[in-house]
Motif scaffolding. Sequence first.
Motif, short mmCIF file in Angstrom:
data_model
loop_
_atom_site.label_atom_id
_atom_site.label_comp_id
_atom_site.label_asym_id
_atom_site.label_seq_id
_atom_site.Cartn_x
_atom_site.Cartn_y
_atom_site.Cartn_z
N UNK A 1 -104.05 -6.13 17.64
CA UNK A 1 -103.46 -6.47 18.93
C UNK A 1 -104.54 -6.57 20.00
N UNK A 2 -104.33 -7.44 20.96
CA UNK A 2 -105.26 -7.58 22.07
C UNK A 2 -104.92 -6.55 23.15
N UNK A 3 -105.92 -6.27 24.00
CA UNK A 3 -105.74 -5.30 25.08
C UNK A 3 -105.93 -5.98 26.42
N UNK A 4 -105.01 -5.72 27.32
CA UNK A 4 -105.16 -6.22 28.68
C UNK A 4 -106.36 -5.55 29.34
N UNK A 5 -107.06 -6.29 30.17
CA UNK A 5 -108.29 -5.77 30.77
C UNK A 5 -108.03 -4.56 31.66
N UNK A 6 -106.81 -4.46 32.22
CA UNK A 6 -106.49 -3.33 33.08
C UNK A 6 -105.91 -2.15 32.32
N UNK A 7 -105.67 -2.30 31.05
CA UNK A 7 -105.06 -1.25 30.22
C UNK A 7 -106.13 -0.62 29.36
N UNK A 8 -106.55 0.57 29.70
CA UNK A 8 -107.67 1.20 29.00
C UNK A 8 -107.25 1.97 27.76
N UNK A 9 -105.95 2.32 27.64
CA UNK A 9 -105.52 3.15 26.52
C UNK A 9 -104.41 2.48 25.71
N UNK A 10 -104.24 1.16 25.86
CA UNK A 10 -103.29 0.40 25.05
C UNK A 10 -101.86 0.91 25.17
N UNK A 11 -101.44 1.19 26.38
CA UNK A 11 -100.07 1.64 26.59
C UNK A 11 -99.13 0.47 26.87
N UNK A 12 -99.66 -0.71 27.10
CA UNK A 12 -98.82 -1.88 27.41
C UNK A 12 -99.33 -3.10 26.64
#
Length: 543
Positions: free
Chosen positions: A164-175
């Motif tokens: 899964x990809x990670x949003x740049x503002x999401x540091x802990x993959x909660x969203x």
Amino acid sequence: MFYCSFAIFLIVSIVKVQTENVTITIALNKTTDLSNKELYGEYVNLNASSTLQVGFTDVSKSLAFIIFQVHSHFYNITLYNNTLTKSSSVYGTNIGIYSTVKSTSDKFFIYNQNMVNVKLFIVIHGYSAKDPIPGGCNMEFQPPISPSMHISYNNDYVLIETASARDSADLVCTSIYDVIVEFYLMYLPERSFDSDTYFKGIQDMMTLDNISENGEIIPQTSWSMRRMLSAYPGTGAIFVAVAYNALNRSAYSVYVPTYTYACSPLDESGCELLDDALSQFLCASLLFFGLFICYFGHRFFKTEMFLIGSISGVVITYILISLISELERPALLGAAILSGLCFGAIWLLFWWFYGIPVFAVLLSTLNLGFLFAAILYFGMPGGLTALQIDFNFWALFILIMTLTSLILLSTTFLSDILCCAILGAYATIYPIDYYVGSNLKYIIINTIRRAVVPKFNNAVLLPPLEWMDAILTVTWLALALTGFLFQHYQNRGRPPFPPPPRSIRPTMPDTTYGTTGERRYVDVAQRPTSAHEVYNESTPLLF
């Protein structure tokens, strides 16, 4: 996998001082645009047992991270960064590593552990701080941030997976649902295994504008980060995934493209689909049986009954045996053929003793209905959730078969000729399809896979339709049309159906079997009578 990677590290660290090392420096100051994030893309020839060191200079301040990727055709290579830890190395033919490029001291090393020189395509993509990180929420693969795509295959399907990809503002993959990942596919020319075709295909699926132009989106089924596709061995396919920000699709990143032929061209058997003598003989025999049924099926009606019954029996038995046991293909085909011959003989006996035209033509129309339903499944778009449920799919499939059969049974004579023409034409092009490497044979194969392969209900078909497929489709239509016209002309003035040789049904006198000809009426006034014959209201008018 862990031990394999650890062994590679040991080999790299041991032979590093003994191999020829090459160093190149790449400037990362190229201006990118919305549809093309490529900073660098060049071909390199790396000698056997050699290491290529890549450094960077002039790193643009707008870069938040880069994806460094390397592509080889057939030979696996190893890519690692200057930390040389177990979690910073990847091994394969289409691999990539994420890097923040915070300092110019970051370096990448490409190690060719093969005993042959390898041609490589090195690509660097640069992204800003607002772009999602491909593979940033990785929980399965190495390294911790894994932008590579992982592919596996067998004889029936291809499985593509990625993290899964990670949003740049999401540091802990909660969203993780703030990032949408879409998978794309592009087919290479059929039976083309050369490196130039492969590298061109990789290039054509490297940037967003090329992906949009050349790729076809793979619909999502029940898995979000995994796609299953029907396998078409011998036809190369390039896969890539693109991660988009759910609220702003201009913020995106591209995973490392990968490929497969659904077979191994370097193996001894290569991508040969028919690797046993029995399969090759049966495939070649279909050419002659198909031509016979297409142009002479109705003329030799009893032979047609036997062949249609045998083919139906082979398909049914093949599916049933595959569901209840695991046999090698030669044994499975042998058992299916023996059962099919018995079924064909039984079907012929029904005509031999009963001679009911509607009943005799029923199996041919059901076979044509089966082919028609298989064609619809072959061209059906993926992602139809309702049809992933087996009950829904097979209910619709049988409904199409039944409706086709009922519509055709209204005219038994023309329907039988039509069934012979279409089925015989398909049987004729089927072996040709095998030998030229096109994919019309999968009209039937995909349907059988759906019946016998576990979890194939999740597979997206997306068949490759290239120029050879188009030529064979036109040939199929031409054979069917000429076969229908020839048989119709050949049977003009003849009874629609021959009489059964050993009919045990009670027959009516003064009729022509199987025709709509008029009964012969006898004029009572002209009929000679004897003197003692008396006529009254109970005397029959027809003689």
